[in-house]
Design an enzyme around this catalytic site. Structure first.
Site, PDB file in Angstrom:
ATOM      1  N   HIS A  63       0.820  -1.208   0.000  1.00 45.22           N
ATOM      2  CA  HIS A  63       0.000   0.000   0.000  1.00 45.22           C
ATOM      3  C   HIS A  63       0.861   1.268   0.000  1.00 45.22           C
ATOM      4  CE1 HIS A  63      -3.593   2.279   0.744  1.00 45.22           C
ATOM      5  NE2 HIS A  63      -3.074   2.820   1.819  1.00 45.22           N
ATOM      6  N   GLU A 121      -8.198   8.178  -4.811  1.00 45.57           N
ATOM      7  CA  GLU A 121      -7.625   7.138  -3.961  1.00 45.57           C
ATOM      8  C   GLU A 121      -8.704   6.128  -3.582  1.00 45.57           C
ATOM      9  OE1 GLU A 121      -3.847   8.137  -1.570  1.00 45.57           O
ATOM     10  OE2 GLU A 121      -5.520   8.243  -0.187  1.00 45.57           O
ATOM     11  N   HIS A 166     -10.492   3.201  -1.037  1.00 46.43           N
ATOM     12  CA  HIS A 166     -10.657   2.726   0.336  1.00 46.43           C
ATOM     13  C   HIS A 166     -11.540   1.484   0.288  1.00 46.43           C
ATOM     14  CE1 HIS A 166     -10.311   4.262   4.705  1.00 46.43           C
ATOM     15  NE2 HIS A 166      -9.150   3.888   4.230  1.00 46.43           N
TER      16      HIS A 166
END
Ligand SMILES: Nc1ncnc2c1ncn2[C@@H]1O[C@H](COP(=O)(O)OP(=O)(O)O)[C@@H](O)[C@H]1O
Lengths: 76, 607, 225, 76
Positions: free
Chosen positions: B55, B106, B108
């Site tokens: 990550h 991004e 999640h």
């Protein structure tokens, strides 16, 4: 130091859509026997010994509950 | 357990360490020992494990992502569009008149599966802080979502929670939601995709960077207190499948506090306006580990931190946990001693907790050559003494095996020409109705009605338009348009062309509003990089996107890679989500979707 | 001298800049007021804007009510200062007992954001004086806790005295009793409104300019006075 | 028919922004001595006699509480 619990519930005459939604969901889940649900708020306070019953009632009455629509109970 | 100090580590070389449980490969652990010349302390191990996770380190993707820089379209030397390129928290694009915008998307994904509301909410919170960190005021968000089939029971848990979470957090921050997507496909059951994009605007001379320069400058941690949220989450939650998550690695859910973030935004903007910071970094995945090593690595390389000073929500946290905590709504700034009082005064005005926890230090030439020197103390003992560049910039890089999937031929052999066609009017009608009712095409207002699109009063285009448009300058009318697009099914058939299709679609969506497309961000959602077939899809998609960006003249300014989106051995459809940003000189000249006058002629353009 | 309209910023206020913009477009001067500063800086009227003051985690407006600026606003409102509370500001006014009743979670339990038709039913307040009686307007509505409730006696009183300032048209979006979108106090100087007129002051960024009237109203009334 | 109360509270390790906001407000109100507040939910259910403890626990666990972040207690 003591833990005090304040429960705040809507007055009975006020509509509670959240509670109604739960009753509905229970029906869909196949759970029977729950005829009514009311949703309120539950507060747990850590209070020092200097906070007396009167002070607690004031906190509940002015801040934690809105007396126009809600009732509260205090458990020490 | 006794405190694991640097001194102790030097004397207990053979003590076994749980590096594998923390997600480090044996070779990676050996390299850490080589770098340090001893075994790491447990705090150092915590730092390396999160910084070297997939990550944070992009260890499987980095060698491929380079193409975005290598194939970057040439720019006019006198008028560069890119003010800040890839590698910072977010890229910054010059939009003219002294204005700059920064934008990034991004993912999640995994957290949104575990706890849909909080996962999605903190996803929005994280990307907004990335944008804020650049010195910009966040001005809009978009969200790109993928779920399992609409009629799958778990979708009924995940979808409403995710939508409420995106809305709950974004609405409470006062950021208009100006677009996004939602698709349903069985492959996303168990692996929903929640990709959030944020756009920010600033004056072009107001860019802030994440670096700790100037020995003697103070390192300030501000915002929320540190709690036990998402400990180990950076490496576990975001980089490993749940199937092999050991109980000890169980994700602990992060809860977002949008109010704290809203106040943090206003506080930071006031700090920026008064020019009170040398460098700034948000705390996202890998929390303090990431902020300290990255700030130091980009600055002098030297930093001393006293971890005891970090304000805690849970006083029982140990130093490793403090270093790995992913508590939300925190920032770290580097401030000169002269400006410290002014900095703290702004924080006090906004009732934002701010604490000096360290100092930027000078490093010797020898230390610099090793990668700098970051030291941390706990209860008076030194528990971290490592070269921060080795953690932040010199993580492992893998050239993973790549193999074209065996079924690629077969799925491409299907020929749509042989499918039955509606022949009669009734059949045609039935087909149209079926299409209109299909979840992927149906009206999305159940979702968009939960998002505030009016707040800030600058939204010129939002749902149901193809691209969102925001006015940046109220006087001149200068603004930006943004669209996100992706199509996993196309990408499965041909990842190279699929990525380009997504790019082209986002590009067209921006162009049709009247804006000139300028720059690209992307979120690459794929299965496990350890699967050569997935790696093939990934590399083809990256190559396609890089080539496409070169042809269209729009550089990639940043993005995010999300791997391990799979259940067992079954990966999601490969899903690159592409965001394109364009500029328009005057938003009054935008072109909305709907026909605006009777009798207008309709043209079909293209082939 | 243009009329000076104060716009209060609480931590968590979101539409304060929008309200200030609307005030300016209406030709008045906007003055920003800070929650921690009790002074109203000689403004002629006050707007409590939308948002999530202090996060609104307990009950919307419950904490804002106790801010230093609200102590002054409450006193000034009782003396006749024009005050408009929009969305969260409406909630603050109810919590402060400047307006009766309360606002609770929408009956469908979701946040709702839409272009909302309204009917203006009282044009004698300083905020609505530029509208025609029973004028229909469209402005954005966006809230999670916008359901207006009050006991029967209060509702009867509001109705009997023309204190329902605006009512939802074309379907009730949040379960408000009597389709109430906005009310005023007895004197009419304090108005609470759930929808957002400040988001309908420029054709480019809103559903139209129907909301401008609220700001023109206060700018005009004060000038005449 | 009986009234059953279910209180749902966030697990201790989970951030409670609501509670934090109340602690902050109390400070500004000049109320001292309350060191911590946690806010949870309070449900009052009307249940028939056929609903046993196990059924109640299932209702609480699946519908009233989110076991990922919350704990609950049942009072009959
Ligand atoms: N798909 C991608 N395309 C381009 N740049 C990428 C991509 N993925 C990551 N990056 C860049 O790599 C850098 C590190 O990633 P980042 O998301 O910033 O990690 P974090 O924000 O968690 O520190 C960033 O500059 C980012 O823009």
């Amino acid at each position: 130091m003591a833990r005090v619990v304040v429960d705040v519930v809507l007055k009975p005459e006020i509509l509670d859509p959240q509670g109604q939604a739960i009753v509905g969901a229970l029906g869909r889940l196949g759970v029977h026997g729950v005829s009514d649900v009311r949703q309120g708020k539950h507060f747990e306070l850590e209070v020092g010994d200097e906070v007396d019953d009167e002070a607690l009632a004031r906190i509940a009455d002015t801040l934690l509950a809105n007396p126009v629509i809600e009732n509260f109970t205090i458990r020490r | 357990m006794a405190l694991d100090t640097v001194e102790l580590a030097a004397n207990t070389a053979d003590q076994p360490q749980p590096y594998a449980e923390l997600g480090l490969a044996e070779g990676e652990y050996r390299r850490i020992r080589e770098i340090l010349g001893r075994r790491p302390t447990s705090a150092e191990l915590a730092i390396y494990s999160v910084m070297w996770s997939e990550h944070c380190s992009y260890k499987s993707s980095r060698v491929h992502l380079r193409q975005f820089a290598e194939k970057k379209p040439p720019e006019a030397a006198d008028k560069p569009v890119l003010l800040v390129g890839m590698g910072e928290n977010a890229g910054v694009v010059d939009i003219g008149d002294g204005w700059a915008v920064t934008f990034k998307i991004e993912s999640h994904n995994h957290p949104s599966y575990v706890e849909p509301y909080q996962g999605a909410a903190t996803g929005v919170g994280g990307i907004v802080r990335d944008i804020l960190t650049m010195g910009a005021r966040p001005i809009a968000v978009l969200d790109s979502l993928r779920f399992g089939r609409l009629d799958a029971p778990d979708t009924h848990r995940v979808l409403p929670g995710v939508v409420a979470g995106v809305g709950g957090y974004g609405n409470c921050l006062g950021l208009p939601n100006i677009g996004g997507e939602v698709y349903f496909d069985a492959s996303y059951a168990g692996n929903p995709l929640v990709n959030a994009l944020c756009v920010g605007a600033m004056r072009a001379d107001g860019i802030k960077l994440a670096k700790a320069d100037g020995p003697g400058n103070k390192v300030v941690l501000f915002g929320a207190r540190t709690g036990g949220d998402g400990i180990g989450g950076a490496s576990v939650l975001a980089s490993a499948t749940f199937d092999d998550a050991k109980p000890s690695k169980r994700p602990s859910v992060q809860v977002g506090d949008p109010f704290a973030e809203k106040v943090l935004i206003e506080c930071c903007l006031e700090i920026f306006a008064a020019d009170l910071v040398v460098g700034i970094q948000d705390l996202g995945a890998a929390g303090l580990s990431c902020a300290t090593t990255e700030l130091a690595a980009a600055g002098t390389g030297g930093m001393d931190v006293d971890l005891d000073l970090a304000p805690l929500r849970d006083p029982t946290l140990g130093p490793e946990e403090i270093l790995m905590s992913e508590s939300q709504e925190r920032m770290m700034a580097v401030v000169t001693p002269q400006r410290l009082d002014a900095f703290l005064a702004v924080c006090a005005k906004w009732e934002v907790l701010a604490t000096v926890i360290g100092t930027v230090t000078e490093v010797s030439a020898e230390e610099a050559a090793r990668g700098g020197r970051l030291r941390m103390r706990w209860h008076g003992e030194t528990i971290v003494d490592l070269p921060p560049r080795t953690a932040a910039h010199e993580g492992p890089q893998y050239n993973r095996p790549i193999e074209r999937p065996l079924d690629q031929e077969a799925i491409n052999a299907h020929d749509g020409h042989n499918l039955p066609r509606p022949r009669s009017a009734a059949q045609l009608r039935a087909t149209v109705l079926r299409l209109a009712a299909s979840p992927n095409l149906a009206d999305k207002s159940w979702i968009t009605d939960q998002y505030d699109r009016f707040v800030m009063g600058n939204t010129v285009l939002a749902q149901p338009e193809d691209a969102g448009m925001i006015r940046v300058d109220e006087v001149s009318g200068r603004g930006v348009a943004v669209s996100t697009d992706g199509n996993g099914r196309y990408t499965r058939l041909d990842p190279y062309a699929g990525a380009q299709l997504a790019l082209a679609e986002a590009y067209r969506n921006v162009a049709t509003t009247g804006a000139r497309p300028l720059a690209v961000t992307n979120c690459l959602n794929f299965g496990s990089p350890e699967d050569p077939a997935v790696m093939w899809q990934f590399t083809e998609a990256v190559r396609g996107l890089a080539d496409g960006c070169r042809v269209l003249g729009t550089p990639v300014t940043g993005g995010n890679v999300s791997f391990y989106n799979q259940t067992g051995n079954t990966a999601i459809l490969p899903t690159p989500v592409i965001g394109v940003l364009g500029v328009i000189d005057d938003v009054a000249r935008r072109t909305p979707q709907a026909f605006r006058s009777d009798g207008a002629l309709i043209y079909l353009l293209g082939r | 001298m243009p009329v000076r309209v104060g716009v209060v910023s609480f931590p968590g206020s979101l539409d304060d800049r929008d309200a200030a913009r609307a005030v300016r477009i209406a030709g008045a001067e906007s003055v920003s007021l800070w929650h921690a500063d009790p002074s109203l800086h000689d403004v002629d009227a006050v707007i409590l804007p939308g948002g999530f003051s202090y996060g609104d985690y307990l009950r919307c407006g419950a904490i804002a009510r106790f801010s230093p600026v609200m102590q002054t606003v409450v006193a000034a409102a009782r003396d006749g200062l024009p005050v408009l509370g929009i969305c969260n500001g409406f909630q603050v006014l109810c919590e402060s007992h400047l307006l009766p009743g309360a606002l609770i979670r929408n009956d469908h339990r979701k946040f709702v954001c839409k272009e909302q038709p309204l009917r203006i039913e009282n044009v004698s307040t300083p905020w609505t004086s530029s509208y025609r009686m029973r004028q229909d307007i469209v402005v954005p509505l966006k809230n999670g806790e916008g359901g207006y409730i009050a006991d029967e006696r209060t509702l009867a009183e509001l109705e009997a005295n023309g204190r329902v300032v605006a009512r939802y048209l074309g379907g009730n979006p949040n379960g408000s009793y009597h389709d109430i979108a906005g009310i005023c106090n007895e004197r009419g100087n304090v108005v609470g409104l759930m929808p957002h007129p400040e988001h309908a002051v420029e054709a480019l960024t809103g559903p139209g300019t129907d909301g401008l009237g609220f700001f023109l109203g206060v700018a005009g009334v004060q000038e005449a006075a």
